[in-house]
Scaffold this active site. Structure first.
Site, mmCIF file in Angstrom:
data_model
loop_
_atom_site.group_PDB
_atom_site.id
_atom_site.type_symbol
_atom_site.label_atom_id
_atom_site.label_comp_id
_atom_site.label_asym_id
_atom_site.label_seq_id
_atom_site.Cartn_x
_atom_site.Cartn_y
_atom_site.Cartn_z
ATOM 1 C CG MET A 1 -2.000 -1.062 1.116
ATOM 2 S SD MET A 1 -3.032 -1.157 2.599
ATOM 3 C CE MET A 1 -1.947 -2.142 3.651
ATOM 4 C CD GLU A 2 1.988 5.767 -4.109
ATOM 5 O OE1 GLU A 2 2.834 6.540 -4.599
ATOM 6 O OE2 GLU A 2 0.832 5.662 -4.534
ATOM 7 C CD GLN B 1 2.749 -4.064 -6.385
ATOM 8 O OE1 GLN B 1 2.496 -2.901 -6.117
ATOM 9 N NE2 GLN B 1 1.915 -5.073 -6.102
ATOM 10 C CB CYS C 1 -2.317 1.223 -8.345
ATOM 11 S SG CYS C 1 -2.295 2.881 -7.597
ATOM 12 C CG HIS D 1 -8.778 -5.003 -4.284
ATOM 13 N ND1 HIS D 1 -8.188 -4.479 -3.161
ATOM 14 C CD2 HIS D 1 -10.025 -4.489 -4.318
ATOM 15 C CE1 HIS D 1 -9.050 -3.670 -2.553
ATOM 16 N NE2 HIS D 1 -10.179 -3.669 -3.251
ATOM 17 C CD GLU E 1 -14.431 -3.623 2.699
ATOM 18 O OE1 GLU E 1 -15.077 -3.641 3.759
ATOM 19 O OE2 GLU E 1 -13.737 -2.644 2.350
#
Length: 323
Positions: free
Chosen positions: A8-9, A68, A98, A168, A201
């Site tokens: 997660m950037e 990544q 992203c 995702h 989630e």
């Protein structure tokens, strides 16, 4: 079954990877994406976002770390993947998930799900450039604005050489709005012959149990849920072998939060360090009622010494209540 920590950037950097993998339960983690445009990046750029490369590509807790890459130029991605492998990357992961507008506008991330042929070319080029012993994997969403092409994209990635997919379970347009459509993970797994991880989630142990039931896959990648509940992977790892572990209490978490603050303060200029702490503390309010009060006391503070005092006072109060 394996549990992965999501990339997660601006959130899951080396420090966060260190702390979360130290808590336990995480089988592997991934760097923030390294943006590849039109040139071979210097090694310093890799080490900036993946300093673990200099330490055997593992976090301090010994958890393996994957590198990544994000981009749209097959040849350039291939060259940079090869360099990352020379530097010690044990796995190359490619980002097709992203949702950030700035990334998508420059043909990176989820926007490439509109072009399954390009996905295939990218995987083919990277797979050819990377030693056969090093896996190439990919992370994708269900699509850009519709999941209709999700299966085509998944097949394109796997046919190109991806040995594993993380899905995702939302489109780019859906962003991070609930729900996650785990049933589509099941459809992807039926369409490809490589392991598929469910992502999206999973905030609690009960969420993971429902995700597993709906998606039909055993492997899971945890993102915001693990940042909000740092022992979530540990709980899931225990549950998968039939054990129950006591959830991490506020008193156990607070020393990690204080360490995070002190190390952030050492790394960042005084004007930026408070924001880094508030980012994590704000997410912790989802799982810890005690974090709500501390966040309210800290949220408007910009003075680093004052924040240090507030954290020390919170630790002292917790000790007094425990005693």
């Amino acid at each position: 079954m394996q549990i992965a920590l999501a990339p997660m950037e601006g959130l899951v950097d080396e420090l966060m990877r260190d702390l979360l993998t130290r808590v336990g339960g995480v089988d592997w983690c991934v760097t923030e994406f390294i943006r590849v445009c039109d040139r071979l990046l210097p090694e310093s750029q890799f080490l900036k976002l993946a300093p673990e490369l200099a330490r055997g590509s593992r976090t301090a807790a010994g958890t393996p770390m994957r590198v990544q890459l994000l981009g749209s130029d097959p040849a350039c991605l291939a060259d940079n993947a090869a360099l990352a492998c020379e530097m010690g990357a044990p796995v190359i992961d490619l980002n097709f998930g992203c949702p950030a507008k700035t990334v998508n506008k420059s043909r990176g991330g989820a926007v490439l799900l509109k072009e399954p042929e390009l996905l295939h070319r990218i995987l083919c080029e990277v797979r050819r450039a990377v030693p056969a012993s090093i896996p190439v994997t990919a992370k994708m969403r269900l699509g850009f604005d519709s999941p209709d092409g999700a299966l085509d994209c998944a097949r394109a990635l796997v046919d190109g050489g991806a040995g594993q997919l993380v899905v995702h379970a939302r489109t780019k347009v859906q962003g991070y709005r609930p729900p996650a459509h785990w049933e589509w993970v099941a459809r992807v797994q039926e369409a490809v012959r490589v392991p598929v991880y469910a992502n999206g989630e999973v905030w609690t142990l009960e969420d993971w149990q429902r995700c597993r039931a709906v998606s039909g896959v055993e492997d899971v990648m945890l993102g915001r849920g693990l940042v909000a509940r740092p022992d979530l992977a540990r709980q899931i790892a225990a549950a998968r072998v039939g054990r129950v572990v006591e959830p991490m209490g506020w008193g156990e978490l607070l020393p990690l939060l204080h360490e995070f603050w002190q190390r952030s303060r050492n790394r960042l200029a005084p004007r930026y360090a408070p924001g880094r702490l508030k980012q994590w503390l704000g997410m912790l309010t989802r799982g810890y009622p005690e974090a709500v009060g501390l966040f309210e006391r800290i949220r408007r503070e910009e003075d680093c010494d004052r924040i240090e005092d507030l954290l020390r006072a919170e630790e002292k109060d917790v000790l007094l209540r425990a005693g």
